[in-house]
Design a protein around this motif. Sequence first.
Motif, PDB file in Angstrom:
ATOM      1  N   LEU A  68      -5.973   1.786   0.414  1.00  0.00           N
ATOM      2  CA  LEU A  68      -5.731   0.725   1.386  1.00  0.00           C
ATOM      3  C   LEU A  68      -4.272   0.634   1.821  1.00  0.00           C
ATOM      4  CD1 LEU A  68      -7.990  -2.093  -0.108  1.00  0.00           C
ATOM      5  CD2 LEU A  68      -8.426  -0.687   1.913  1.00  0.00           C
ATOM      6  N   SER A  69      -3.348   0.955   0.915  1.00  0.00           N
ATOM      7  CA  SER A  69      -1.927   0.822   1.229  1.00  0.00           C
ATOM      8  C   SER A  69      -1.335   2.057   1.915  1.00  0.00           C
ATOM      9  CB  SER A  69      -1.128   0.499  -0.037  1.00  0.00           C
ATOM     10  OG  SER A  69      -1.315   1.507  -1.008  1.00  0.00           O
ATOM     11  N   GLY A  70      -2.139   3.075   2.178  1.00  0.00           N
ATOM     12  CA  GLY A  70      -1.634   4.225   2.917  1.00  0.00           C
ATOM     13  C   GLY A  70      -2.092   5.556   2.358  1.00  0.00           C
ATOM     14  N   SER A  71      -1.584   6.610   2.962  1.00  0.00           N
ATOM     15  CA  SER A  71      -1.863   7.975   2.512  1.00  0.00           C
ATOM     16  C   SER A  71      -0.706   8.408   1.629  1.00  0.00           C
ATOM     17  CB  SER A  71      -1.990   8.918   3.701  1.00  0.00           C
ATOM     18  OG  SER A  71      -3.093   8.537   4.490  1.00  0.00           O
ATOM     19  N   THR A 107       2.450   8.373   3.816  1.00  0.00           N
ATOM     20  CA  THR A 107       3.324   7.209   3.876  1.00  0.00           C
ATOM     21  C   THR A 107       4.242   7.119   2.658  1.00  0.00           C
ATOM     22  OG1 THR A 107       1.588   5.857   2.856  1.00  0.00           O
ATOM     23  CG2 THR A 107       1.726   5.848   5.266  1.00  0.00           C
ATOM     24  N   GLU A 108       3.904   7.851   1.597  1.00  0.00           N
ATOM     25  CA  GLU A 108       4.684   7.753   0.365  1.00  0.00           C
ATOM     26  C   GLU A 108       4.387   8.962  -0.518  1.00  0.00           C
ATOM     27  OE1 GLU A 108       5.536   4.025  -2.565  1.00  0.00           O
ATOM     28  OE2 GLU A 108       3.436   4.380  -2.093  1.00  0.00           O
TER      29      GLU A 108
END
Length: 144
Positions: A68-71, A107-108
Amino acid sequence: MTIKHLTPEDLTVDMENQMVKLFKQLNPDLKLNPLVKIMEKEDQLSLVYCQEGDQIIGMASMVTYSVLSGSKGLVEDVVVDTAYRGQGLGRQLMEKLLQIAQEKGLTEVLLFTGNHRQSAIRLYTKLGFEKSQSGMYRIRFNQS
């Protein structure tokens, strides 16, 4: 010396045997999963390696996943053969993984390393990684 991104089509038995031997320098107690099986899952694992002639002298991998918070990417198993350490190969391997991460639009990128691995920590910091304040917990399952 060249840094390459391993594809399933490029993987040979000799390469896998060399990577297993190299990995044992990182952690002699762990058993490796067969690379052929790991690489079956399309676009999940990015494995880069450094080769001099026919010899694999370094490798690093990154698994990618979406939540949910990104790839995100998680770097694992960064190792350079003891005879070649101190030549900047670890940096080149990590730079290649970070390039792949950007190309994938992650994203991280995360990684974990032991506090005793001071040279690795210096490298990761120079590359822009910051130590997180969050604690990591784990549970291990006995896999027979």
